[in-house]
Structures are given as C-alpha cells and as structure tokens.
Design an enzyme around this catalytic site. Structure first.
Site, PDB file in Angstrom:
ATOM      1  N   LYS A 175      -3.217 -36.803  34.687  1.00 29.57           N
ATOM      2  CA  LYS A 175      -3.890 -36.492  35.950  1.00 29.57           C
ATOM      3  C   LYS A 175      -3.902 -34.971  36.081  1.00 29.57           C
ATOM      4  CE  LYS A 175      -3.790 -35.403  39.763  1.00 29.57           C
ATOM      5  NZ  LYS A 175      -4.536 -34.258  40.451  1.00 29.57           N
ATOM      6  N   CYS A 232       3.658 -19.497  36.943  1.00 29.73           N
ATOM      7  CA  CYS A 232       5.031 -19.677  37.402  1.00 29.73           C
ATOM      8  C   CYS A 232       5.996 -18.759  36.677  1.00 29.73           C
ATOM      9  CB  CYS A 232       5.460 -21.132  37.239  1.00 29.73           C
ATOM     10  SG  CYS A 232       5.634 -21.671  35.527  1.00 29.73           S
ATOM     11  N   GLU A 251       6.959 -18.056  47.239  1.00 25.65           N
ATOM     12  CA  GLU A 251       6.213 -17.925  45.989  1.00 25.65           C
ATOM     13  C   GLU A 251       4.747 -17.674  46.365  1.00 25.65           C
ATOM     14  OE1 GLU A 251       5.544 -20.231  41.741  1.00 25.65           O
ATOM     15  OE2 GLU A 251       5.665 -21.417  43.577  1.00 25.65           O
TER      16      GLU A 251
END
Length: 497
Positions: free
Chosen positions: A173, A281, A382
């Site tokens: 997905k 990230c 973040e």
C-alpha cells in the site's frame, strides 16, 4: 485525466470503490492524475491473490526465486530514468535525487539476489547419541508494506524484494500522493517472471490500511512514516496478532565539536538539511554547535544555503525542488513564521519563495534558525521540510545530553578530528544510526536501517539481517535415526549386538 489503478494477481485492476484521490505536480500545483482508493473488498482480493500464490511460491526453490530477482535487478537498472521521472513528476524532488533513491533501492534487490547465503541454516551433529539438531528459517506467508510519500520507490524496494526472496508473497500500500512508481515496480517484476499474485499493489487511505492491519491472512506488516501513525500501526497490528516493524519520525542532530573542519561540517549540514527539500526521515534538522564554533559555522551554512538553486525537478540545474503539497508547504512555513516569537534568531527566511513561471507550485525556500530554544516548536516537532535549527552547547556533555533528551533516536552525527571523542559519542548517544563525519548515516543494504525510542516500534530494523529475520521465522528440528545395523531389513551393516 490519467487514473492509477491497483495491481492484483499480475495485472492492472480498475478501482471499484468509486473513491479517488488527487495526484498533483508539485512544481506547477496542477492536478495531473487521480488514484483509485481501495475498498476493504479490494484489499481482500489482493490478499486472496497473495495467499493463493504463496501455495506455490513459498515452497519454490531458492534457485527459482533468485533467477527472477536477478532478471528484476537488470530491468530496474535499465529503467532507472523511467522510475526517476515518475518520482520527480509526483513527488517533486530533482532528477539526481530521484536517481539516488532508485540506486539505494537497488541495493536491497541485490541483497535479495544473494538470499541463498542469508537463509542458510545451522546444524549440530551428535548433540546426544545419534541425535542431530538443525535450525532453519521459513517464510511467514502473506506480508504487507505501507510506505510513505517521500521515497515512493526506495522504501517499497526496502521491503518487498527481501520479503519475496524469503518465500513470502506481498501486498503493498504505497502513498496515495505519488503512487505511479510503485505500479511501475510491479509491472517490471511481472516482466521479470514473478508469478501472478506474489506482488500486489493497492492504493488508498485509512480504509485500506486498517483492513490490512486486521486481515487474518496477513502475517506481518512493515511501515515507514510519522511517529503517531507508526504507533497506531504497531498497536493495531500486534493487537491483531501480526508481526510489525513500524519506523517512525525523527529529529536528527549533528554535533559539531570545536576541533571540527567547519567547512566540511557546513557542507554536510547544507546537504543533509536541505537535500530532497528536507522531506526525509534521515535529514539533519538540528545542528548542535559546541563551544565557540556557532557563529562561524552559522555564517558558513548561510553562505552555502543562499547559493542553492531551487526549481522544477526536471530542470537539470535545479538543486532542490518543491514540497509534496501546498498544505505541507504552508505547515512548514508556519514553523519559520513563529520562530522569532519563540526565541529563535531567523538567519534565513525561505517563506514566500516562488519560481518564475511556476508560481502555483508548492515552493518554499531554505530557512536557517539560530540559537533555537529547546522548547520552540521548530525544534520540538518533526518539520519535514528545508528548515535547519542551530542550537548552542558549551560542552560535549551538554550537547550529548541535549541529543539524548530528544524523544526520537533515528540517526545522528558527530563532526570532529578527535577519534576518542568520536568513539565516546558513538557509544554514548541514544540513536540507532550514527555517523562520524558522515551527515546522513544510512546503512548500506547488507546492514540494517532503524532507530531507537519513538523512531521505531517493533523489534526488527528494516532490510539487512534484521529484514531477513523479520520476514522469516525460525524452526528447530531434532532428529534421531535408528542404527541401520538394527534394521529388520538387511542393509549390509554389521550388527553391534
């Protein structure tokens, strides 16, 4: 308008839910494509295809699996540019970054090609009289991967090639924001001879994700994304009896000691903070300057950042592209807009930036914030954009404590000429990946990628040896055979009686 559909049981399958999501070109803001969102029934169809394929793929020989993977690797290599162009068109990153993404994904395909060595078992003979013990690893069955928008080819390639090499079948997905690369990866796998149903792709939103997490025939789920979603994936998946590796967010720090080469540190900070528009990230989003290095380091970073050329990803002169969506662009800009009121010094303000001829694109310039307090939103959250925070520390110990005080522990780096200081740091810092004079310490394919604390939920890192262990389960076989001399059938062995 072009529609991106699902890939189930070896072929493209039109969506039947009636729900679609928009896919835009980040450089222009124009909606170029729509992507079909899967219903629970469509997810069930993909899982059923994977389950049926597992009946023959799971017991297949290692030679048969690796033959497909070698052909797949060759096709991916031949289509690097095609995959990269799709990434640029839907994500926005510059072509060179997109090519780098494909190259890092290919590392894991190459690891999967050598799965024969990774799956070797262990044997102990004569643990007792006439008794042998063997340890083997076997596939899990149907496994699933849920992947983020920022690396639409690389992160899927971190998952499914290793999973299928181990004998599993896979349901992917991908992000609904840039889904086309995943479909091309599946098409090339079919061209390489991967049997129908071994790799399936379904698009969608929470409906598709939740169905995968609760489906009784899905044995394991891999995820990469934000920390809140990673926590949801882990808790929901494990509550449904699944093995889960869920990689979350990060606030990666770079510690710069007074003896560091500041030119090298500034180069590293700019590439690590602003590369791929900060949408990764492993981006360095916080630099901790120790001692009296801060002012000079900030000046060097500013000088380099001001020279970065921002433009469309398909322009070969562009060094940074737009952000994925206008909403994300506005969220990133809000951190810069509120920084001064929270005590930071705004050295560079990239908000309001546009590119001539592409005024409707999702543009933002580079921002640099200095003397950022640890309670400022720009440091605590973040941001996932081209915003670099610089913090000051008087000593190594103060800088280390600042880093270890973060709730995240994905990656970190130290810049120093002192080997003893570097050694202390790599042992004392609380993070899963550490760079010494290396700003983005993403491990090569045969080591594993993963963080600590709120950057990882689950026991296994992704790819490398951890990846092989995640996609397999151990079995120990203890065997005793009677002495052939005692057989009632004369086999020609002398009797010991």
């Amino acid at each position: 308008m072009r529609t991106v559909n699902h890939w189930i049981d070896g072929k493209a399958v039109e969506g039947t839910s009636g729900t679609f999501g928009p896919v835009t070109d980040p450089a222009t803001g124009a909606r170029t494509t729509r992507v079909a969102f899967a219903s629970a029934d469509e997810v069930d169809a993909a899982v059923a295809a994977a389950k049926a394929a597992y009946a023959t793929w799971g017991p297949s020989s290692l030679a048969a699996r690796t033959a497909v993977l070698f052909r797949y690797r060759a096709l991916l290599d031949a289509h690097r540019d095609d995959i990269a162009r799709l990434i640029t068109a839907e994500h926005g990153k510059v072509h060179s970054d997109a090519l780098g993404e494909v190259a890092r994904g290919l590392e894991i395909v190459e690891l999967a090609c050598g799965i024969t060595a990774q799956l070797k078992g262990e044997l102990s003979t004569q643990v007792s009289g006439g008794v042998d013990v063997a340890a083997i690893r076997q596939p899990l069955g149907v496994v699933a991967g849920i992947t983020p928008f920022n690396f639409p080819a690389m992160v899927p390639m971190w998952m499914f090639p290793l999973a299928i090499a181990c004998g599993n079948t896979f349901v992917l997905k991908p992000s609904e924001k840039d889904p086309s690369a995943a479909i091309l990866l599946a098409e090339l796998a079919a061209e390489a001879g991967l049997p129908d149903g071994v790799l399936n792709v379904v698009h969608g939103d929470k409906v598709a994700v939740d169905r995968l997490l609760e489906h009784p025939d899905v044995a394991a789920v891999s995820f990469v994304g934000s920390t809140p979603i990673a926590r949801h994936i882990f808790t929901t998946g494990t509550a449904n009896g699944k093995r889960v590796q869920a990689l979350g967010g990060a606030k990666n720090h770079m510690l710069v000691l007074p003896d560091a080469d500041l030119d090298a540190a500034a180069d590293a900070a700019v590439s690590a903070a602003y590369g791929s528009a900060g949408e990764r990230c492993m981006a360095v989003s916080a630099v901790v300057a120790v001692g009296d290095t801060g002012d000079e380091l900030v000046a060097k970073i500013r000088d380099r950042a001001e020279k970065i050329k921002i433009g469309p990803g398909d322009d070969p002169t562009s060094e940074m592209g737009p952000l994925i969506t206008a909403a994300h662009r506005d969220k990133v800009a809000s951190y810069v807009a509120g920084a001064a009121a929270q005590g930071a010094e705004v050295v560079l303000d990239g908000t309001g930036f546009t590119v001539e001829g592409y005024e409707n694109g999702h543009w933002i310039g580079l921002s640099l914030l200095d003397k950022v307090p640890t309670d400022a939103d720009a440091y605590r959250d973040e941001i996932f954009g081209p915003v670099l925070c610089v913090l000051r520390a008087d000593t190594y110990e103060e800088g280390l404590a600042l880093i270890n005080g973060s709730p995240w522990g994905n990656g970190t780096a130290i810049f120093t000429r002192d080997g003893g200081a570097a050694r202390r740091f790599q042992l004392e810092v609380e993070a899963g990946m550490v760079g010494v004079n290396v700003p983005i310490p993403v491990p090569v394919g045969y080591h594993s990628f993963g963080g600590w604390k709120d950057s990882l939920f689950g026991d296994h890192h992704i790819y490398g040896n951890d990846g092989v262990h995640f996609y397999t389960r151990g079995k120990v076989v203890t065997t005793r055979w009677p002495d052939p001399a005692d057989s009632t059938v004369d086999l020609g062995f002398p009797s010991h009686r």
